[in-house]
Design an enzyme around this catalytic site. Sequence first.
Site, PDB file in Angstrom:
ATOM      1  N   ARG A 131       3.159  37.795  30.321  1.00 47.30           N
ATOM      2  CA  ARG A 131       3.994  37.881  29.770  1.00 47.30           C
ATOM      3  C   ARG A 131       3.336  38.973  28.857  1.00 47.30           C
ATOM      4  O   ARG A 131       2.805  39.555  28.593  1.00 47.30           O
ATOM      5  CB  ARG A 131       3.976  37.006  28.498  1.00 47.30           C
ATOM      6  N   ARG A 245       0.863  30.545  13.258  1.00 47.47           N
ATOM      7  CA  ARG A 245       2.272  30.565  14.403  1.00 47.47           C
ATOM      8  C   ARG A 245       2.458  32.064  15.000  1.00 47.47           C
ATOM      9  O   ARG A 245       2.665  33.390  14.253  1.00 47.47           O
ATOM     10  CB  ARG A 245       2.971  29.505  13.895  1.00 47.47           C
ATOM     11  N   LYS A 246       3.521  32.156  15.558  1.00 49.78           N
ATOM     12  CA  LYS A 246       4.069  32.862  16.715  1.00 49.78           C
ATOM     13  C   LYS A 246       5.555  33.204  15.624  1.00 49.78           C
ATOM     14  O   LYS A 246       5.763  32.502  14.325  1.00 49.78           O
ATOM     15  CB  LYS A 246       5.265  32.530  17.591  1.00 49.78           C
ATOM     16  N   GLY A 503      12.794  22.941  28.563  1.00 53.50           N
ATOM     17  CA  GLY A 503      12.413  21.629  29.271  1.00 53.50           C
ATOM     18  C   GLY A 503      11.005  20.822  28.402  1.00 53.50           C
ATOM     19  O   GLY A 503      11.411  19.314  28.386  1.00 53.50           O
ATOM     20  N   CYS A 508      11.957  27.051  24.817  1.00 50.02           N
ATOM     21  CA  CYS A 508      12.446  28.464  24.456  1.00 50.02           C
ATOM     22  C   CYS A 508      13.922  28.179  24.908  1.00 50.02           C
ATOM     23  O   CYS A 508      13.984  29.926  25.584  1.00 50.02           O
ATOM     24  CB  CYS A 508      10.714  28.641  25.859  1.00 50.02           C
ATOM     25  N   GLY A 509      14.516  27.437  25.866  1.00 47.50           N
ATOM     26  CA  GLY A 509      15.253  27.669  26.179  1.00 47.50           C
ATOM     27  C   GLY A 509      16.832  28.300  25.128  1.00 47.50           C
ATOM     28  O   GLY A 509      17.902  27.927  25.448  1.00 47.50           O
TER      29      GLY A 509
END
Length: 585
Positions: A131, A245-246, A503, A508-509
């Site tokens: 990424r 976390r992110k 998914g 993430c989508g």
Amino acid sequence: MSSLSVRFLSPPLSSSTSAWPRIRSSSTQSVPPVTEEVEVEVERLEPRVEEREGYWVLKEKFREGINPSEKVKLQKEPMKLFMEDGIEELAKMSMEEIENSKVTKDDIDVRLKWLGLFHRRKHQYGRFMMRLKLPNGVTTSAQTRYLASVIRKYGKDGCADVTTRQNWQIRGVVLPDVPEILKGLAEVGLTSLQSGMDNVRNPVGNPLAGIDPHEIVDTRPYTNLLSQFITANSFGNPAVSNLPRKWNVCVVGSHDLFEHPHINDLAYMPAVKDERFGFNLLVGGFFSPKRCAEAVPLDAWVPADDVIPVCEAILEAYRDLGNRGNRQKTRMMWLIDELGIEGFRSEVVKRMPQKQLERASPEDLIQKQGERRDYLGVHPQKQEGFSYVGLHIPVGRVQADDMDELARLADSYGSGELRLTVEQNIIIPNIENSKLNALLEEPLLKDRLSPEPPLLVKGLVACTGNQFCGQAIIETKARALKVTEEVQRQVAVTRPIRMHWTGCPNSCGQVQVADIGFMGCMARDENRKPCEGVDVFLGGRIGSDSHLGDLYKKGVPCKDLVPLVVDILVKHFGAVRREREDEED
């Protein structure tokens, strides 16, 4: 435990806050109102990390009950793989040697994510997704050609995706190649550093920055500064690489809110105060399997010069005080809930250079408007005689040849620049109007990457899915295209419908911001046998009236989706069934 505690009471919100996105959450746990008094033990405000030999480490007294990811970080500092050249030695080892040691096994499965490398153990053992960091989604033809050259050598295993955070992910990478790839990235001005796990993700901005006739501010200088701060100019910044976390950040530059501020941990919202330009701040937006929450006002304004100091202060507050137990409760909004918005704000103030933070400005520069503008197709720039062309990238997936062609088109017709968008599309800016017709006749635009895709395909977004991602429950990209193609054979729509596929519950989508969202799950067919399915979400909105969608129907088998989507489009979006359309003709 001492009984000494601190009380924080948020001040009443001013009338100006009505311009902010409304606060909604899909959590089963209610979020305290921002005016609620929150009592916090003084001990709770002790920083949980400390600096040791240049890296930030969790103190021994706070290590009880920590999650497995925190234990991996404690066992070995992930940033050493980059900052102390650990990747060079790791890349020389065979996979068999790596598997023989828990430390090196954790290196490839966890710690390499600090370098932007994700081992595809489940579906592509020994191969990695890489990424990139691409602030504001801006890239060059030279960078694009380099990435194409990397994935081409991996044949059918190599491809690239435009992500929902305006950057590239390339696939098929093998570990022995990584040191050379990292050097190649640096030579073309790219980095993959600190793009995964408990780090700050790619800074998002207006994809039309600097060329938009209606922009409020050019976001590129700010997103570039944020990226340079986060990675210390691509040398590595350990001060912000051990977060709980992110953490996502965006800078808003458009009335259309292309940047999706309501789902970021920190969003800079342009506002004027006492004739000074700056930003009001939103904090805490996020998605997770257990909870999704929209960002809330911090009741803070900073002048443009303080974009980095306030970012650093917020990150330090989160780093120092954030929970490190259950990974589902470690995003920054959980800390805001615990301290209360005013308590969290006070911790940010403590970490500002002058220990001050102005209250929010009532002069929000974002105008409320109806439908967001479409950037696909041909549009005039603010520069007279020039236009930009937005190209639809089907579910964000491209091959090496596509990337080479995009680079060629950017050089031949534009200024050698490409812009990536959070909807997984690409914009070619700075095209002389005299060259537009020739560009539109190019085979790539006719065959693959159309500037005028069908309405239902236009708003399609899909995460990686289980083709490559080990967390995905279902395949997404090919299925999203197939379902959409079947649906558009049965109904006609009069406007684009944004349909997002993800998914798994990590989202993430970003299904919760879609008109119709599909979240992968296991379902049961008519015979009660397990099968791939989705939870369907409905009613997400973007733009000035942004809010998250609600769960519409759970556990729908994927094979039964087409009639359900057709029914939703007819009932909720004014679609007309094709047979009826034919009868009326």
